[in-house]
Design an enzyme around this catalytic site. Structure first.
Site, PDB file in Angstrom:
ATOM      1  N   ASP A  31       0.857  -1.184   0.000  1.00 50.16           N
ATOM      2  CA  ASP A  31       0.000   0.000   0.000  1.00 50.16           C
ATOM      3  C   ASP A  31       0.894   1.235   0.000  1.00 50.16           C
ATOM      4  O   ASP A  31       2.009   1.197   0.521  1.00 50.16           O
ATOM      5  CB  ASP A  31      -0.898   0.022   1.240  1.00 50.16           C
ATOM      6  CG  ASP A  31      -2.000  -1.025   1.198  1.00 50.16           C
ATOM      7  OD1 ASP A  31      -2.407  -1.421   0.096  1.00 50.16           O
ATOM      8  OD2 ASP A  31      -2.455  -1.444   2.278  1.00 50.16           O
ATOM      9  N   ASP A  75      -7.082  -1.418  -4.416  1.00 50.10           N
ATOM     10  CA  ASP A  75      -8.116  -1.011  -3.466  1.00 50.10           C
ATOM     11  C   ASP A  75      -9.054   0.016  -4.094  1.00 50.10           C
ATOM     12  O   ASP A  75     -10.261   0.002  -3.850  1.00 50.10           O
ATOM     13  CB  ASP A  75      -7.497  -0.421  -2.200  1.00 50.10           C
ATOM     14  CG  ASP A  75      -6.644  -1.420  -1.437  1.00 50.10           C
ATOM     15  OD1 ASP A  75      -6.874  -2.633  -1.562  1.00 50.10           O
ATOM     16  OD2 ASP A  75      -5.732  -0.964  -0.700  1.00 50.10           O
TER      17      ASP A  75
END
Length: 176
Positions: free
Chosen positions: A123, A139
């Site tokens: 991330d 995401d």
């Protein structure tokens, strides 16, 4: 719709999934290459930055180190989306539904690749202003597509336009 156009539709869907996954994986590669073990890259001071994070859980850090669970969930998502996708009429009216399915699969696949290959998901997007959890391109695919899907289901399509996803009226156990 003839079989040739139907096959073309599925081939295009697979190509879109592959391209979307490649974009996700490339951005994660860039994050790992340029951000790992370094300071955050500030794009807008105190608002938005790129910050490398190895996420071994789900959103908000839930279910840490449950990789087998996440693999199973991804497989269930793929199966459900495929079940729905083959039933969606291949007309322009339903293109938004098909695109949502494509991007949900791409997002789930992008994060699944990380979990299998690395044991965690990379991330790197961080909204410091609201202290939102760090996230990635996959995401975004899943979250935006799911939100659009809900909007479409509740505000664009009438119930009878979505009957292809479930049982036909009059086939329930109540005999109607």
């Amino acid at each position: 719709m003839n079989k040739k156009n139907g096959l073309k539709n599925y081939v295009m869907a697979v190509i879109l999934v592959i391209v979307a996954v490649l974009i996700d994986q490339y951005t994660k590669y860039l994050a790992a290459t340029h951000l790992k073990d370094g300071p955050a890259f500030v794009l807008i001071d105190n608002v938005f930055e790129l910050n490398y994070l190895e996420n071994r859980g789900a959103a908000f850090g839930l279910l840490q180190n449950r990789q087998i669970f996440f693999v199973c969930v991804a497989i269930l998502i793929f199966a459900f989306i495929l079940y729905c996708y083959v039933r969606i009429p291949k007309t322009g009216r339903y293109l938004p539904l098909r695109l949502c399915g494509i991007f949900i699969v791409a997002g789930a696949a992008g994060n699944l690749i990380d979990r299998i290959r690395l044991g965690y998901v990379v991330d790197f997007f961080y909204f410091r202003l609201i202290d939102f959890p760090v996230f990635n391109v996959a995401d975004i695919y899943v979250t935006v597509s799911f939100a659009v899907l809900l909007i479409l289901i509740f505000f664009r399509y009438k119930e009878e336009e979505l009957e292809f996803l479930g049982r036909k009226k009059g086939t329930g156990t109540d005999g109607k």
